[in-house]
Write a protein that holds these residues in place. Sequence first.
Motif, PDB file in Angstrom:
ATOM      1  N   GLY A 416       0.788  -1.154  -0.038  1.00  4.38           N
ATOM      2  CA  GLY A 416       0.082  -0.029  -0.010  1.00  4.38           C
ATOM      3  C   GLY A 416       0.921   1.137   0.067  1.00  4.38           C
ATOM      4  N   GLY A 417       1.923   1.068   0.700  1.00  3.22           N
ATOM      5  CA  GLY A 417       2.702   2.534   0.785  1.00  3.22           C
ATOM      6  C   GLY A 417       3.486   2.533  -0.480  1.00  3.22           C
ATOM      7  N   ALA A 418       3.802   1.489  -1.145  1.00  2.00           N
ATOM      8  CA  ALA A 418       4.637   1.332  -2.341  1.00  2.00           C
ATOM      9  C   ALA A 418       3.737   2.137  -3.461  1.00  2.00           C
ATOM     10  N   SER A 419       2.382   1.614  -3.343  1.00  2.00           N
ATOM     11  CA  SER A 419       1.669   2.051  -4.276  1.00  2.00           C
ATOM     12  C   SER A 419       1.047   3.612  -4.243  1.00  2.00           C
ATOM     13  N   THR A 420       1.391   4.148  -3.236  1.00  2.00           N
ATOM     14  CA  THR A 420       0.887   5.588  -2.992  1.00  2.00           C
ATOM     15  C   THR A 420       2.304   6.321  -3.416  1.00  2.00           C
ATOM     16  N   ALA A 421       3.262   5.681  -3.341  1.00  2.00           N
ATOM     17  CA  ALA A 421       4.611   6.456  -3.759  1.00  2.00           C
ATOM     18  C   ALA A 421       4.405   6.434  -5.412  1.00  2.00           C
ATOM     19  N   VAL A 422       4.072   5.216  -6.061  1.00  2.00           N
ATOM     20  CA  VAL A 422       3.781   5.133  -7.260  1.00  2.00           C
ATOM     21  C   VAL A 422       2.589   6.274  -7.890  1.00  2.00           C
ATOM     22  N   PHE A 423       1.786   6.079  -7.312  1.00  2.00           N
ATOM     23  CA  PHE A 423       0.662   7.188  -7.722  1.00  2.00           C
ATOM     24  C   PHE A 423       1.196   8.542  -7.590  1.00  2.00           C
ATOM     25  N   ALA A 424       1.832   8.873  -6.432  1.00  2.00           N
ATOM     26  CA  ALA A 424       2.440  10.313  -6.219  1.00  2.00           C
ATOM     27  C   ALA A 424       3.518  10.454  -7.275  1.00  2.00           C
ATOM     28  N   ALA A 425       4.374   9.728  -7.871  1.00  2.00           N
ATOM     29  CA  ALA A 425       5.339   9.910  -8.861  1.00  2.00           C
ATOM     30  C   ALA A 425       4.310   9.956 -10.461  1.00  2.00           C
ATOM     31  N   VAL A 426       3.314   9.304 -10.508  1.00  2.00           N
ATOM     32  CA  VAL A 426       2.450   9.813 -11.638  1.00  2.00           C
ATOM     33  C   VAL A 426       2.006  11.001 -11.574  1.00  2.00           C
ATOM     34  N   ALA A 427       1.531  11.689 -10.364  1.00  2.00           N
ATOM     35  CA  ALA A 427       1.183  12.793 -10.459  1.00  2.00           C
ATOM     36  C   ALA A 427       1.980  13.920 -10.713  1.00  2.00           C
ATOM     37  N   ILE A 428       3.423  13.604 -10.411  1.00  2.00           N
ATOM     38  CA  ILE A 428       4.476  14.462 -10.467  1.00  2.00           C
ATOM     39  C   ILE A 428       4.654  14.528 -12.230  1.00  2.00           C
ATOM     40  N   ALA A 429       4.799  13.455 -12.672  1.00  2.00           N
ATOM     41  CA  ALA A 429       4.730  13.515 -14.058  1.00  2.00           C
ATOM     42  C   ALA A 429       3.551  14.019 -14.948  1.00  2.00           C
ATOM     43  N   ALA A 430       2.376  13.951 -14.363  1.00  2.00           N
ATOM     44  CA  ALA A 430       1.398  14.879 -14.757  1.00  2.00           C
ATOM     45  C   ALA A 430       1.593  16.122 -14.817  1.00  2.00           C
ATOM     46  N   LEU A 431       2.115  16.734 -13.755  1.00  2.00           N
ATOM     47  CA  LEU A 431       2.500  18.153 -13.514  1.00  2.00           C
ATOM     48  C   LEU A 431       3.397  18.494 -14.613  1.00  2.00           C
ATOM     49  N   ALA A 432       4.626  17.706 -14.910  1.00  2.00           N
ATOM     50  CA  ALA A 432       5.625  17.973 -15.814  1.00  2.00           C
ATOM     51  C   ALA A 432       5.205  18.151 -17.335  1.00  2.00           C
ATOM     52  N   MET A 433       4.117  17.226 -17.474  1.00  2.00           N
ATOM     53  CA  MET A 433       3.319  17.175 -18.679  1.00  2.00           C
ATOM     54  C   MET A 433       2.624  18.653 -18.838  1.00  2.00           C
ATOM     55  N   ALA A 434       2.013  19.113 -17.733  1.00  2.00           N
ATOM     56  CA  ALA A 434       1.676  20.076 -17.956  1.00  2.00           C
ATOM     57  C   ALA A 434       2.287  21.445 -18.350  1.00  2.00           C
ATOM     58  N   PHE A 435       3.657  21.582 -17.760  1.00  2.00           N
ATOM     59  CA  PHE A 435       4.449  22.376 -18.050  1.00  2.00           C
ATOM     60  C   PHE A 435       5.041  22.414 -19.680  1.00  2.00           C
ATOM     61  N   VAL A 436       5.265  21.068 -19.915  1.00  2.00           N
ATOM     62  CA  VAL A 436       5.378  20.877 -21.443  1.00  2.00           C
ATOM     63  C   VAL A 436       4.423  21.315 -22.348  1.00  2.00           C
ATOM     64  N   SER A 437       3.295  21.217 -22.018  1.00  2.00           N
ATOM     65  CA  SER A 437       2.116  21.632 -22.840  1.00  2.00           C
ATOM     66  C   SER A 437       2.074  23.158 -23.150  1.00  2.00           C
ATOM     67  N   LEU A 438       2.434  23.860 -21.914  1.00  2.00           N
ATOM     68  CA  LEU A 438       2.460  25.363 -22.242  1.00  2.00           C
ATOM     69  C   LEU A 438       3.382  25.849 -23.375  1.00  2.00           C
ATOM     70  N   ALA A 439       4.155  25.052 -23.765  1.00  2.00           N
ATOM     71  CA  ALA A 439       5.273  25.166 -24.686  1.00  2.00           C
ATOM     72  C   ALA A 439       4.749  24.965 -26.166  1.00  2.00           C
ATOM     73  N   MET A 440       3.504  24.196 -26.172  1.00  2.00           N
ATOM     74  CA  MET A 440       2.766  24.064 -27.445  1.00  2.00           C
ATOM     75  C   MET A 440       2.443  25.274 -28.311  1.00  2.00           C
ATOM     76  N   PRO A 441       2.842  25.398 -29.368  1.00  2.00           N
ATOM     77  CA  PRO A 441       2.580  26.643 -30.193  1.00  2.00           C
ATOM     78  C   PRO A 441       1.140  27.135 -30.256  1.00  2.00           C
ATOM     79  N   ARG A 442       1.133  28.263 -30.506  1.00  2.00           N
ATOM     80  CA  ARG A 442      -0.542  28.856 -30.353  1.00  2.00           C
ATOM     81  C   ARG A 442      -0.775  28.999 -32.116  1.00  2.00           C
TER      82      ARG A 442
END
Length: 459
Positions: A416-442
């Motif tokens: 359970g603790g390991a899974s929470t760490a996995v899901f937290a890592a996934v959330a961090i990856a989502a946040l990183a993807m959000a910053f990358v998406s801001l660079a998408m050209p208008r």
Amino acid sequence: MVTTGLVAIDSTILATAIPTIVADLGGFSSFPWLFSIYLLTQAVSVPIYSKLADTVGRKPIILIGVGLFLLGSVLCGLAWSMPALIAFRAVQGLGAGAVQPMAITIVGDIYTLAERAKVQGYLASVWAVSAVVGPTLGGLFAEYLTWNWIFFVNIPLSIAAGWLLVRHFHETVPSHSHRIDWAGGALLTVSTSLIILALLEGGNAWAWASPQSLGALGLGVALLAVFVAVERRAAEPVLAPWVLSRRLLGVTALIAVGVGVILMGVTTYVPTFLEALLGTSPLVSGLTLAMLTIGWPISASQAGRLYLRWGFRTTVLIGVVIVVLSTAALAWTSTTPSVLAVGLSCFFIGLGLGLVAAPSLIAAQASVGWGERGVVTGANMFARSMGSAVGVAALGALVNSRMGGADASADPQAFGGASTAVFAAVAIAALAMAFVSLAMPRTGRPAPHTASDVEAAAS
């Protein structure tokens, strides 16, 4: 649609049966390889298939993919041990490496931008059906028959897909002489394989600072650098440098990496998390995970209307906001496990990804012509597959480092603790993807009935 169904069902049917497979074959610490070897062989073969498709046409490549997927499925169903099953999953991955990108490339070839919005809804319906059929069959086979049937079910689907393609799909391929970059393909295969090996087995089969781990990682990175140098000189590179040097294509490729990490991080660990901590059946855990693949097609079917009205960038940004919030919710609620909370989180993750994955890929496709569309689609799918493969490997290493090779059912609290760490890592990856998406050209709204000049506007 039938061909897409092969990959769609396979993406959900296996995860629900993992505890049953491990109980029968053993090797809990090795089970992430069932996903990572599939994703690895899929990823490294995509650029080669895509380049060949721009050379000899889409039809022969997708038929080869269906044949390899069928062969791999039969062998997986007959597997007698975990190493054998892992090896046969590699064959399946080689088939999927042709099937998924070719299906998407063919859609880009035969439909206009406006028509693709409608066809996107048709393909989304395949994922919606698979979201229910896959986990249901996986759970039923695991509980009432044997896990082998989750692979045998691909046999009639593969035969039907091959027959429909032979009978109904016809294309005209421009006649030109080509030189295939086999050296680049070999370097890409070996380098990425070594990197994945180092990530997956580090902290498990050997220590992170051991000669094996450092050697595999160092050699993989070195060969990757050699690959880049070879591609710069190749007459027709398997992964052309221009694909990532253009702003739009580079950004959408990075977005695809994020989609791969998030998708596999959730689908790999949610079923085992629910079964280990709450004692749910494979059927229940599979249907809970299916909420992700139900949310995805719902939003994907509407994404066409959104990007035709507001543009690709705005549509993608709406999606990443939903993904960031829902992955954070999954990590937060995992400390007090609940089927309802996990199901809702998965649904909204899928809802967000549906607004991210397809619009970003279509934006990339719309910026090039027929002769480059296969390579561009392949590069995007390669990025997603590498994100999935690296994500599964890294998250698997994270879990193994916390579990010390113990079975999830033997120590549910630790898992359970390991899974929470996995899901937290996934959330961090989502946040990183959000910053990358801001660079998408208008680029504004794309023209609905022509190949959009998205890349011209981006440059």
